[in-house]
Design a protein around this motif. Structure first.
Motif, short mmCIF file in Angstrom:
data_model
loop_
_atom_site.label_atom_id
_atom_site.label_comp_id
_atom_site.label_asym_id
_atom_site.label_seq_id
_atom_site.Cartn_x
_atom_site.Cartn_y
_atom_site.Cartn_z
N THR A 293 82.96 31.26 21.82
CA THR A 293 83.06 30.19 22.81
C THR A 293 81.83 29.31 22.66
O THR A 293 80.70 29.78 22.66
N LEU A 294 82.09 28.01 22.47
CA LEU A 294 81.03 27.08 22.10
C LEU A 294 80.45 26.33 23.30
O LEU A 294 81.19 25.75 24.11
N TYR A 295 79.13 26.33 23.36
CA TYR A 295 78.37 25.53 24.32
C TYR A 295 77.33 24.71 23.57
O TYR A 295 76.19 24.59 23.99
N LEU A 296 77.74 24.21 22.41
CA LEU A 296 76.89 23.36 21.56
C LEU A 296 77.64 22.05 21.34
O LEU A 296 78.84 22.09 21.04
N GLN B 137 77.34 21.69 13.63
CA GLN B 137 77.46 21.55 12.17
C GLN B 137 76.69 22.59 11.36
O GLN B 137 77.24 23.16 10.43
N PRO B 138 75.43 22.91 11.71
CA PRO B 138 74.73 23.92 10.91
C PRO B 138 75.36 25.32 10.98
O PRO B 138 75.01 26.18 10.17
N TYR B 139 76.27 25.53 11.92
CA TYR B 139 76.83 26.86 12.14
C TYR B 139 78.28 26.99 11.66
O TYR B 139 78.89 28.03 11.85
N TYR B 140 78.83 25.97 11.04
CA TYR B 140 80.21 26.02 10.58
C TYR B 140 80.46 27.27 9.72
O TYR B 140 81.40 28.03 9.97
N ASN B 141 79.66 27.46 8.68
CA ASN B 141 79.88 28.59 7.77
C ASN B 141 79.70 29.92 8.49
O ASN B 141 80.43 30.88 8.22
N TYR B 142 78.75 29.97 9.40
CA TYR B 142 78.53 31.21 10.16
C TYR B 142 79.76 31.54 11.00
O TYR B 142 80.25 32.66 10.98
N ILE B 143 80.26 30.56 11.73
CA ILE B 143 81.45 30.79 12.58
C ILE B 143 82.62 31.25 11.72
O ILE B 143 83.30 32.22 12.05
N LEU B 144 82.85 30.58 10.61
CA LEU B 144 83.95 30.97 9.71
C LEU B 144 83.75 32.37 9.17
O LEU B 144 84.71 33.15 9.05
N SER B 145 82.51 32.74 8.86
CA SER B 145 82.23 34.06 8.28
C SER B 145 82.52 35.20 9.26
O SER B 145 82.78 36.33 8.84
N LEU B 146 82.46 34.91 10.54
CA LEU B 146 82.73 35.94 11.54
C LEU B 146 84.21 36.29 11.62
O LEU B 146 84.58 37.35 12.13
N LYS B 147 85.05 35.39 11.12
CA LYS B 147 86.50 35.58 11.15
C LYS B 147 87.01 35.93 12.55
O LYS B 147 87.73 36.92 12.74
N PRO B 148 86.64 35.10 13.54
CA PRO B 148 87.13 35.38 14.89
C PRO B 148 88.63 35.09 14.97
O PRO B 148 89.17 34.35 14.14
N ASN C 251 84.59 24.38 24.68
CA ASN C 251 84.42 24.06 26.09
C ASN C 251 84.24 22.55 26.25
O ASN C 251 83.92 21.86 25.28
N PRO C 252 84.44 22.01 27.46
CA PRO C 252 84.30 20.56 27.65
C PRO C 252 82.97 20.02 27.10
O PRO C 252 81.92 20.60 27.34
N GLY C 253 83.08 18.96 26.29
CA GLY C 253 81.91 18.36 25.67
C GLY C 253 81.61 18.89 24.29
O GLY C 253 80.72 18.39 23.60
N THR C 254 82.34 19.92 23.86
CA THR C 254 82.08 20.51 22.54
C THR C 254 83.21 20.23 21.55
O THR C 254 83.16 20.70 20.42
N GLU C 255 84.21 19.47 21.95
CA GLU C 255 85.35 19.19 21.09
C GLU C 255 84.88 18.60 19.77
O GLU C 255 84.00 17.73 19.75
N ASN C 256 85.45 19.09 18.66
CA ASN C 256 84.94 18.71 17.34
C ASN C 256 86.08 18.80 16.31
O ASN C 256 86.41 19.88 15.84
N SER C 257 86.66 17.66 15.97
CA SER C 257 87.79 17.65 15.04
C SER C 257 87.41 18.14 13.65
O SER C 257 88.21 18.78 12.97
N GLU C 258 86.19 17.88 13.22
CA GLU C 258 85.74 18.34 11.90
C GLU C 258 85.77 19.87 11.80
O GLU C 258 86.31 20.44 10.86
N LEU C 259 85.22 20.53 12.81
CA LEU C 259 85.25 22.00 12.83
C LEU C 259 86.68 22.51 13.02
O LEU C 259 87.07 23.51 12.42
N GLN C 260 87.46 21.83 13.82
CA GLN C 260 88.84 22.26 14.04
C GLN C 260 89.65 22.24 12.75
O GLN C 260 90.45 23.14 12.50
N ILE C 261 89.41 21.26 11.89
CA ILE C 261 90.08 21.20 10.59
C ILE C 261 89.70 22.42 9.75
O ILE C 261 90.55 23.06 9.13
#
Length: 120
Positions: A61-64, A70-81, A87-97
């Motif tokens: 759950t993102l509060y960034l 952006q610096p955490y994209y690979n980390y989030i993907l590596s966790l394989k959640p 959360n409101p204010g964190t919407e990010n189409s780049e990460l969603q793709i």
């Protein structure tokens, strides 16, 4: 078993939504891990400053804000959640793709509201 939520952008400040989310997740008997830019503890949950290679994360759950994600994209993907909550204010189409390409569910929602209506 994947049943843990990672709160990214965690804070000891009780007025921050990330802090409220940690406390509410715990009150709903969820296991919680936390990552933030400052060490700290919220209701017994250690806020880690370093990226830990967890293997049991169900939900991130993102509060960034998007620029800070952006610096955490690979980390989030590596966790394989199973899913990522924007959360409101964190919407990010780049990460969603990137999440979609890696078959990771995501939703634009408020963790606090989802918990309040038993839809978490």
């Amino acid at each position: 078993m994947k049943d843990t939520t990672l709160v990214m952008g965690a804070s000891e400040n009780i007025q921050r939504y990330s802090n409220m989310a940690i406390r509410k997740l715990l009150s709903h008997n969820h296991k919680v891990k936390a990552f933030g830019i400052r060490d700290g503890v919220v209701e017994g949950v250690q806020i880690e400053k370093s990226l830990i290679d967890y293997d049991n994360i169900d939900t991130v759950t993102l509060y960034l804000n998007p620029a800070n994600q952006q610096p955490y994209y690979n980390y989030i993907l590596s966790l394989k959640p199973r899913r990522v909550i924007f959360n409101p204010g964190t919407e990010n189409s780049e990460l969603q793709i990137l999440l979609k390409k890696n078959n990771i569910e995501f939703e634009e929602a408020c963790t606090l509201v989802l918990l309040s209506i038993n839809q978490y």
